[in-house]
Design a protein around this motif. Structure first.
Motif, PDB file in Angstrom:
ATOM      1  N   GLU A 170      95.290  28.954 -44.340  1.00 14.46           N
ATOM      2  CA  GLU A 170      94.791  29.016 -43.139  1.00 14.46           C
ATOM      3  C   GLU A 170      94.482  27.268 -42.844  1.00 14.46           C
ATOM      4  O   GLU A 170      94.144  27.237 -41.464  1.00 14.46           O
ATOM      5  CB  GLU A 170      93.127  29.265 -43.482  1.00 14.46           C
ATOM      6  N   ALA A 171      94.695  25.972 -43.380  1.00 15.44           N
ATOM      7  CA  ALA A 171      94.447  24.743 -43.202  1.00 15.44           C
ATOM      8  C   ALA A 171      96.314  24.004 -42.864  1.00 15.44           C
ATOM      9  O   ALA A 171      96.133  22.744 -42.789  1.00 15.44           O
ATOM     10  CB  ALA A 171      93.748  24.303 -43.642  1.00 15.44           C
ATOM     11  N   THR A 172      97.059  24.435 -43.715  1.00 19.83           N
ATOM     12  CA  THR A 172      97.898  24.229 -43.329  1.00 19.83           C
ATOM     13  C   THR A 172      99.452  24.496 -43.073  1.00 19.83           C
ATOM     14  O   THR A 172      99.659  25.949 -43.541  1.00 19.83           O
ATOM     15  CB  THR A 172      97.912  23.759 -45.219  1.00 19.83           C
ATOM     16  N   ALA A 173     100.047  23.847 -42.610  1.00 20.68           N
ATOM     17  CA  ALA A 173     101.216  23.714 -41.506  1.00 20.68           C
ATOM     18  C   ALA A 173     102.354  22.823 -42.449  1.00 20.68           C
ATOM     19  O   ALA A 173     102.143  21.885 -42.752  1.00 20.68           O
ATOM     20  CB  ALA A 173     101.895  23.826 -40.439  1.00 20.68           C
ATOM     21  N   GLU A 174     103.461  23.948 -42.340  1.00 21.32           N
ATOM     22  CA  GLU A 174     105.090  23.156 -42.862  1.00 21.32           C
ATOM     23  C   GLU A 174     105.058  22.253 -41.127  1.00 21.32           C
ATOM     24  O   GLU A 174     106.042  23.080 -40.838  1.00 21.32           O
ATOM     25  CB  GLU A 174     105.807  23.955 -43.225  1.00 21.32           C
ATOM     26  N   CYS A 175     106.208  20.901 -41.356  1.00 18.98           N
ATOM     27  CA  CYS A 175     107.131  19.949 -40.416  1.00 18.98           C
ATOM     28  C   CYS A 175     108.145  21.193 -39.894  1.00 18.98           C
ATOM     29  O   CYS A 175     108.999  21.379 -41.171  1.00 18.98           O
ATOM     30  CB  CYS A 175     106.745  18.853 -40.826  1.00 18.98           C
ATOM     31  N   ASN A 176     108.484  21.611 -39.038  1.00 15.27           N
ATOM     32  CA  ASN A 176     109.360  22.394 -38.656  1.00 15.27           C
ATOM     33  C   ASN A 176     111.053  21.290 -39.320  1.00 15.27           C
ATOM     34  O   ASN A 176     112.186  21.499 -39.120  1.00 15.27           O
ATOM     35  CB  ASN A 176     109.518  22.536 -36.822  1.00 15.27           C
ATOM     36  N   TRP A 177     110.702  19.981 -39.277  1.00 19.84           N
ATOM     37  CA  TRP A 177     111.646  19.443 -38.683  1.00 19.84           C
ATOM     38  C   TRP A 177     112.343  18.789 -40.312  1.00 19.84           C
ATOM     39  O   TRP A 177     112.679  18.966 -40.605  1.00 19.84           O
ATOM     40  CB  TRP A 177     111.972  17.762 -38.188  1.00 19.84           C
ATOM     41  N   CYS A 178     110.935  18.501 -41.259  1.00 19.51           N
ATOM     42  CA  CYS A 178     111.701  18.232 -42.381  1.00 19.51           C
ATOM     43  C   CYS A 178     110.326  18.636 -43.315  1.00 19.51           C
ATOM     44  O   CYS A 178     111.154  18.535 -45.015  1.00 19.51           O
ATOM     45  CB  CYS A 178     110.813  16.270 -42.812  1.00 19.51           C
ATOM     46  N   GLY A 179     109.934  19.534 -43.741  1.00 23.56           N
ATOM     47  CA  GLY A 179     109.245  20.378 -44.100  1.00 23.56           C
ATOM     48  C   GLY A 179     107.305  19.849 -45.165  1.00 23.56           C
ATOM     49  O   GLY A 179     107.252  20.402 -45.734  1.00 23.56           O
ATOM     50  N   THR A 180     107.728  18.992 -44.244  1.00 23.93           N
ATOM     51  CA  THR A 180     106.102  17.879 -45.106  1.00 23.93           C
ATOM     52  C   THR A 180     105.129  18.689 -44.977  1.00 23.93           C
ATOM     53  O   THR A 180     104.913  19.637 -43.828  1.00 23.93           O
ATOM     54  CB  THR A 180     105.841  16.203 -43.810  1.00 23.93           C
ATOM     55  N   ALA A 181     103.881  19.543 -45.802  1.00 26.37           N
ATOM     56  CA  ALA A 181     102.664  19.467 -45.249  1.00 26.37           C
ATOM     57  C   ALA A 181     101.880  19.432 -45.028  1.00 26.37           C
ATOM     58  O   ALA A 181     101.938  17.650 -45.241  1.00 26.37           O
ATOM     59  CB  ALA A 181     102.516  20.134 -46.917  1.00 26.37           C
ATOM     60  N   LEU A 182     101.679  19.933 -43.338  1.00 26.78           N
ATOM     61  CA  LEU A 182     100.924  18.589 -42.583  1.00 26.78           C
ATOM     62  C   LEU A 182      99.419  19.880 -42.439  1.00 26.78           C
ATOM     63  O   LEU A 182      98.879  20.858 -42.395  1.00 26.78           O
ATOM     64  CB  LEU A 182     100.751  18.563 -41.295  1.00 26.78           C
ATOM     65  N   ARG A 183      98.099  18.891 -43.022  1.00 23.93           N
ATOM     66  CA  ARG A 183      96.836  19.680 -43.459  1.00 23.93           C
ATOM     67  C   ARG A 183      95.850  19.296 -42.083  1.00 23.93           C
ATOM     68  O   ARG A 183      96.484  18.057 -40.906  1.00 23.93           O
ATOM     69  CB  ARG A 183      95.626  18.559 -44.309  1.00 23.93           C
ATOM     70  N   GLY A 184      95.742  20.279 -41.235  1.00 22.16           N
ATOM     71  CA  GLY A 184      94.744  20.387 -39.786  1.00 22.16           C
ATOM     72  C   GLY A 184      92.829  19.737 -40.619  1.00 22.16           C
ATOM     73  O   GLY A 184      92.707  19.981 -41.556  1.00 22.16           O
ATOM     74  N   GLU A 185      92.939  19.908 -39.138  1.00 19.86           N
ATOM     75  CA  GLU A 185      91.619  19.381 -39.467  1.00 19.86           C
ATOM     76  C   GLU A 185      90.539  20.552 -38.221  1.00 19.86           C
ATOM     77  O   GLU A 185      90.760  21.181 -37.599  1.00 19.86           O
ATOM     78  CB  GLU A 185      90.916  18.310 -38.102  1.00 19.86           C
TER      79      GLU A 185
END
Length: 185
Positions: A170-185
């Protein structure tokens, strides 16, 4: 292969950082600095390398290369890259995403005053077997409920679009370019 699955799962949980190719960082930096022709060459090189390995991000590299070519006023080369990127997405079974990206590309072409190219891409996309983008309204309404993501990836510098990423939870997405986990606010 088993090691790759474990590594990817650990990356998705934020335990490991992806190994971001320096050329990817450089390509995004060139885009940010307005060196669109140089960025296009870098993205195309990444796309060709990914295509040879059947990497799922190869289509994205060609799409960004096409966008960079268009921004550098290299219209025919940009159209070629856009079509190559959409073809790769479709060949990997990402037809819904290909349709969504095609629709966005057509809109961007129209905004730039390239209506003939927009019509060409729309016609080509339909003939290439991409479904209509009727389902994108439902996707955008669910993305409105998602947390805010950073506008660019802190690892590779790539642009982040909440409606164009894979959500891990629900709060974490994956960067389309490199796969880094991105946390939302």
């Amino acid at each position: 292969m088993f090691r790759r699955i474990l590594r990817r799962g650990a990356m998705r949980r934020g335990m490991l950082k992806p190994n971001v190719p320096p050329l990817l960082r450089k390509a995004h930096q060139m885009m940010a600095n307005g060196n669109y022709a140089g960025a296009a060459e870098a993205f195309e090189q990444l796309g060709r390398a990914g295509e040879a390995r059947q990497h799922p991000k190869a289509g994205d590299m060609f799409l960004q290369g096409g966008r960079a070519r268009l921004m550098a006023s290299q219209i025919p080369a940009g159209m070629t890259d856009l079509k190559q990127g959409l073809t790769l997405l479709t060949s990997l079974g990402m037809t819904e995403r290909a349709a969504q990206v095609a629709q966005r590309a057509v809109a961007e072409l129209n905004q730039r005053g390239l209506s003939a190219e927009a019509q060409e891409l729309a016609t080509w996309s339909k003939s290439a077997g991409n479904p209509s983008s009727a389902g994108t309204e439902a996707m955008s309404s669910t993305s409105a409920k998602r947390p805010l993501l950073p506008t660019s990836c802190p690892e590779c510098g790539g642009p982040i679009r909440a409606d164009d990423v894979d959500w891990i939870d629900e709060a974490t997405a994956e960067c389309n370019w490199c796969g880094t986990a991105l946390r939302g606010e």
